[in-house]
Each structure stands twice: as C-alpha cells, then as structure tokens.
Design an enzyme around this catalytic site. Sequence first.
Site, mmCIF file in Angstrom:
data_model
loop_
_atom_site.group_PDB
_atom_site.id
_atom_site.type_symbol
_atom_site.label_atom_id
_atom_site.label_comp_id
_atom_site.label_asym_id
_atom_site.label_seq_id
_atom_site.Cartn_x
_atom_site.Cartn_y
_atom_site.Cartn_z
ATOM 1 N N ALA A 41 0.818 -1.211 0.000
ATOM 2 C CA ALA A 41 0.000 0.000 0.000
ATOM 3 C C ALA A 41 0.851 1.261 0.000
ATOM 4 O O ALA A 41 1.941 1.295 0.590
ATOM 5 C CB ALA A 41 -0.922 0.004 1.214
ATOM 6 N N ALA A 44 1.999 2.653 3.435
ATOM 7 C CA ALA A 44 2.951 1.912 4.259
ATOM 8 C C ALA A 44 4.285 2.628 4.482
ATOM 9 O O ALA A 44 4.794 2.638 5.609
ATOM 10 C CB ALA A 44 3.191 0.522 3.676
ATOM 11 N N ARG A 66 -0.620 -9.530 -3.609
ATOM 12 C CA ARG A 66 -1.173 -10.525 -4.531
ATOM 13 C C ARG A 66 -0.313 -10.666 -5.783
ATOM 14 O O ARG A 66 -0.065 -11.759 -6.271
ATOM 15 C CB ARG A 66 -2.596 -10.114 -4.931
ATOM 16 C CG ARG A 66 -3.568 -9.970 -3.778
ATOM 17 C CD ARG A 66 -3.875 -11.271 -3.094
ATOM 18 N NE ARG A 66 -5.016 -11.171 -2.194
ATOM 19 C CZ ARG A 66 -5.368 -12.114 -1.327
ATOM 20 N NH1 ARG A 66 -4.662 -13.225 -1.240
ATOM 21 N NH2 ARG A 66 -6.419 -11.947 -0.545
ATOM 22 N N LEU A 106 -4.712 -2.678 4.335
ATOM 23 C CA LEU A 106 -5.577 -3.129 3.249
ATOM 24 C C LEU A 106 -6.841 -2.274 3.173
ATOM 25 O O LEU A 106 -7.135 -1.491 4.091
ATOM 26 C CB LEU A 106 -5.949 -4.597 3.471
ATOM 27 C CG LEU A 106 -4.788 -5.601 3.421
ATOM 28 C CD1 LEU A 106 -5.245 -6.973 3.904
ATOM 29 C CD2 LEU A 106 -4.214 -5.693 2.009
ATOM 30 N N HIS A 111 -10.025 -5.179 6.441
ATOM 31 C CA HIS A 111 -9.414 -5.003 7.760
ATOM 32 C C HIS A 111 -9.842 -6.102 8.724
ATOM 33 O O HIS A 111 -9.027 -6.672 9.448
ATOM 34 C CB HIS A 111 -9.788 -3.638 8.349
ATOM 35 C CG HIS A 111 -9.058 -2.499 7.729
ATOM 36 N ND1 HIS A 111 -9.284 -1.184 8.084
ATOM 37 C CD2 HIS A 111 -8.093 -2.460 6.778
ATOM 38 C CE1 HIS A 111 -8.506 -0.396 7.372
ATOM 39 N NE2 HIS A 111 -7.776 -1.152 6.567
ATOM 40 N N LYS A 129 -7.084 2.879 10.084
ATOM 41 C CA LYS A 129 -8.455 3.256 10.375
ATOM 42 C C LYS A 129 -9.185 3.530 9.062
ATOM 43 O O LYS A 129 -8.518 3.824 8.060
ATOM 44 C CB LYS A 129 -8.494 4.472 11.307
ATOM 45 C CG LYS A 129 -8.078 5.801 10.688
ATOM 46 C CD LYS A 129 -6.643 6.147 10.801
ATOM 47 C CE LYS A 129 -6.130 6.620 9.474
ATOM 48 N NZ LYS A 129 -4.866 6.158 9.118
ATOM 49 N N ARG A 199 -11.470 4.294 -2.205
ATOM 50 C CA ARG A 199 -12.321 5.111 -1.328
ATOM 51 C C ARG A 199 -13.696 5.359 -1.945
ATOM 52 O O ARG A 199 -14.627 5.765 -1.245
ATOM 53 C CB ARG A 199 -11.644 6.449 -1.031
ATOM 54 C CG ARG A 199 -10.366 6.338 -0.219
ATOM 55 C CD ARG A 199 -9.619 7.656 -0.187
ATOM 56 N NE ARG A 199 -8.391 7.594 0.577
ATOM 57 C CZ ARG A 199 -7.232 7.169 0.104
ATOM 58 N NH1 ARG A 199 -7.157 6.742 -1.152
ATOM 59 N NH2 ARG A 199 -6.158 7.158 0.865
#
Length: 407
Positions: A41, A44, A66, A106, A111, A129, A199
């Site tokens: 991500a 990260a 993946r 993720l 999550h 979050k 999102r």
Amino acid sequence: MASFVQRLYRIYAPPSQPSKVAIESDGSGSKPIKFGILGAANIAPPALIIPAKSHPEVIIYAVAARDQKKAERFAKKNAIGKVYYGANGYQQLLDDPEIDAIYNPLPNMLHFEWTMKALLAGKHVLCEKPFADTAEEVRQMFDLAEKKGLVLLEAFHYRFHPAIQRVKAILDSGELGKIKSIDAKLMAPSGAVGSDDIRFNLALGGGAAMDMGCYTLNCIRYLTSSNPTSVISATPTPLKSADINETKIDRAMNATLELPNDIIATIEADLAMPWTIFPLKIAKIWVEVKCEGGDVELINFVLPTFWHTIKVSTKAGGTTSTRVEKVYKFADAHLDDGNSKALALGEDWWLTYRYQLEAFVDKLKGRTPQTWVEREDSIANLEWIEKIYEKAGIGSRPKSDYLLPTE
C-alpha cells in the site's frame, strides 16, 4: 521555511540511523520487533517504513502482495528482505514464525478478515483506520486480541502527536471556559483522490465519512472527552453515477451532532472538494473549538509535523488577546502529567506515525506508552459513523462475510 525544510529532510534521512538492538550472548539487550506488511500500500512507507528507520527496536521484515511484480518492486524500493505473493501470500506472511507484528493497510472491507487471521496466527496488529466496516466487527477483533493476549491498535496516528495533545490540555485546563461548539474539517481538493480509488468503492468500505470523516469524528470526541448523544443532521454528497452502489458512496459528508453539556459539533469530510479561484483553497484540515471564554484552533491536526499552528484567543474585560503556539515535541507541549519520559519524548521531525510507532512498541515491550487508543474508543467511533450513515439515509458499509473458525 528553513525549519520546514530541515524537518522534511530529517523525516526521510534521520540524523543518525540507530543500530537495531539484538539479544547478546549474555542475554542482555532487547529483541527487535519484526513487522510484516499486508499489501504493498502507498500508505505503508510514511506510516511504518520511514518511522522504523529511526526506531532501534523495529525491523520491517517482510511484505506480501497478490501480484508478484508489485510485491518485489515494493520490497526492493523499501529494502525489505522477504517477499510473499500470490493467492496465498497474505497467509504465508502470517504463518512466518519470525514475524512478531502485522501492519494492516488493506482496504477497509479487508481489515476485519485479515486482522482476525493475523490474531489467530498469534501476531500483534497495527491496523489502519477505520478499523472495520461495522462496530460489531471491531468488538470481535478486540475480543479475539484479548483472548489471545495480543496488542491491537487502530492507527489514529494524529492522537500520538503533542500538537493535538496540547490543544486538549488547553481545553481541559479551563483557561477558555466551557466548550460551546467544535468544528472539524478534513477536505481534499478534487483530483487528489482518483476516480477509481478504493475510497469510492462501496464493496471495499468506501466513502468520505469512513475515510476522512473517521478523523474528524474521532477528533471531536477526543477533544471534548465525550461521545455524541445524537446525530442532528447528516448530508451526503454522492458520486455522480447511475450505479446504485455508487449512489451510496458519499464523496463528501457534512454532519451536525449533539454532545453532552449542550455542545454542538460539526464535521465535514470531502474526498473531492471543488476548486475555487477567489480565494484559492487547496485543502481544509483544521479543528476549531469555541468556548465561553475564548477559542482555540489547530490548523493541520492530521499531519502537524510538516506545518501547523495553534491559535488561542481569550476574552476578558471586553478585550480579546491572541497567541500562537507551535508544538513539535513533548518538551514544547507544556503537559504536566508527571511523566518525565513523555516530556522528553520526540524530535521536531518525528511524524505522527513515528510517535505512534513508539507507543506501539512500548506496549509490545511491556512499557507504558505515552498515549493509547483504547478498545471502547475505537468501537464508539464506528458506532457513530454508522449512525451518521443511517441519518444520511445511505446505510452502513457492507459487513465482511469472513467467519471466525469454530474451535
């Protein structure tokens, strides 16, 4: 500007790279915490990899994704030694006995499943979050963590920085009197979030109230030391789409809540705030609290390390006096909590994420962290996000279909 440039440089190139602690032959020393990252991500690096550079007790040990090429590219770029990939890559990372803790960045919908699987594998978890898509899922996550004796933390990183804690200390001191209202905004300009971003995907737990809104809601709850008593109004701005699922995605959310002691709170979250020319508005990231005896405003409460300002206005005898504070480390925060370690904590270039990592490692090592986000805090935040969505008429995000294996 000079201090900003210096802080920015030190974030990515700490003044000294600490040697990672290790167990010596005589048994002295402290074993470093080895982290595994679920997913390559974008969050990260700033959230964990960069902060780990200056933490002597943290090693970023492995990453799983993946896609093999993506995983290998991410590992090479961030100097991560071990890579897992493919359909079973996430689980293989969890099964690695060398890994102590998992960072879960993720998509929201994942999550719950992968935090539960990490806990089942005996790993501590730092999870982005919002913790999950529903409050009930958050309860289950904490129930399992407590049963396993593992540390679980929702990554509300801004809470660990001394800037927001300074604002809370001002409010708690009574200097400004009773709180009357609080307004928190977190709004990104149009184009900052791509149209194909997760999102904006309902199936992945998307929506402004879930993403930026979880910060604003958390902030008003933190600064007032209370939970709302009701949602007065909640107005979503949907994506422009004929897709029925996308009409349930709030590109923006504006909500008004009532809190105890007649406090009125407003939160605004927007993933694509329209551009304006006069005046030019790039983003809105602030919280403002109005009290009987004055006001306090913190601009950039989410990422204060880069730049922030705390403006305090006090009213007395018909006159108003104003002061401005900058707080980058706890020595500047004027917090008299009797914790000498906390008062010496931090550097002016520490990201909110670096303060958060310090607390997480302290917890794993049996030390007392400077601050913490407790179980009931995380549950309440999701409960009120769900209530905002209910008031808005678009419903909670779909819960995970993952089921905990029966014993």
